[in-house]
Motif scaffolding. Structure first.
Motif, mmCIF file in Angstrom:
data_model
loop_
_atom_site.group_PDB
_atom_site.id
_atom_site.type_symbol
_atom_site.label_atom_id
_atom_site.label_comp_id
_atom_site.label_asym_id
_atom_site.label_seq_id
_atom_site.Cartn_x
_atom_site.Cartn_y
_atom_site.Cartn_z
ATOM 1 N N ASP A 7 0.831 -1.208 0.000
ATOM 2 C CA ASP A 7 0.000 0.000 0.000
ATOM 3 C C ASP A 7 0.863 1.255 0.000
ATOM 4 N N MET A 11 1.048 4.032 -3.068
ATOM 5 C CA MET A 11 0.697 5.441 -2.879
ATOM 6 C C MET A 11 1.848 6.350 -3.299
ATOM 7 N N ASP A 14 2.067 6.268 -7.065
ATOM 8 C CA ASP A 14 0.951 7.018 -7.661
ATOM 9 C C ASP A 14 1.223 8.515 -7.612
ATOM 10 N N GLY A 15 1.836 8.977 -6.515
ATOM 11 C CA GLY A 15 2.116 10.403 -6.351
ATOM 12 C C GLY A 15 3.404 10.862 -7.014
ATOM 13 N N TYR A 55 5.277 12.855 1.659
ATOM 14 C CA TYR A 55 4.132 12.995 2.561
ATOM 15 C C TYR A 55 2.867 13.337 1.788
ATOM 16 N N LYS A 56 2.997 14.190 0.779
ATOM 17 C CA LYS A 56 1.840 14.534 -0.058
ATOM 18 C C LYS A 56 1.324 13.289 -0.776
ATOM 19 N N ALA A 57 2.239 12.467 -1.287
ATOM 20 C CA ALA A 57 1.842 11.242 -1.986
ATOM 21 C C ALA A 57 1.124 10.281 -1.039
ATOM 22 N N LEU A 58 1.447 10.331 0.247
ATOM 23 C CA LEU A 58 0.814 9.442 1.225
ATOM 24 C C LEU A 58 -0.564 9.939 1.669
ATOM 25 N N GLN A 59 -0.991 11.059 1.148
ATOM 26 C CA GLN A 59 -2.355 11.570 1.284
ATOM 27 C C GLN A 59 -2.859 11.621 2.726
ATOM 28 N N GLY A 60 -2.031 12.117 3.622
ATOM 29 C CA GLY A 60 -2.473 12.317 4.999
ATOM 30 C C GLY A 60 -2.467 11.068 5.872
ATOM 31 N N ASN A 61 -1.931 9.959 5.389
ATOM 32 C CA ASN A 61 -1.912 8.730 6.180
ATOM 33 C C ASN A 61 -0.783 8.686 7.213
#
Length: 77
Positions: A7, A11, A14-15, A55-61
């Motif tokens: 996962d 992510m 993808d980012g 961190y942006k690619a991890l979308q707040g996770n």
């Protein structure tokens, strides 16, 4: 529910589509990972800027589903 290494890698890719990502489970608990990320898009950016991109690619996770992630980022040699 903790994130799996797959996962996390998905992510990030993808980012940051050109990223080469290696994920290691540091403690065997599915909560503490290390990620090595190599991307041409990091070239010319500071380490802080590179980490912000991840961190942006991890979308707040980060800090939620993903408890701890040690980052090592670089542009290709």
């Amino acid at each position: 529910m903790p994130m799996t290494p797959h996962d996390i890698e998905k992510m990030i890719k993808d980012g940051i589509p050109d990223a080469v990502v290696t994920i290691r489970d540091l403690a065997g608990d599915g909560d503490h990972y290390a990620a090595e990320i190599v991307s041409e898009s990091f070239r010319g950016k500071t380490r802080v800027q590179q980490h912000q991109m991840v961190y942006k690619a991890l979308q707040g996770n980060m800090g939620g589903e993903l408890h701890a992630l040690a980052l090592q980022t670089s542009a290709p040699a």
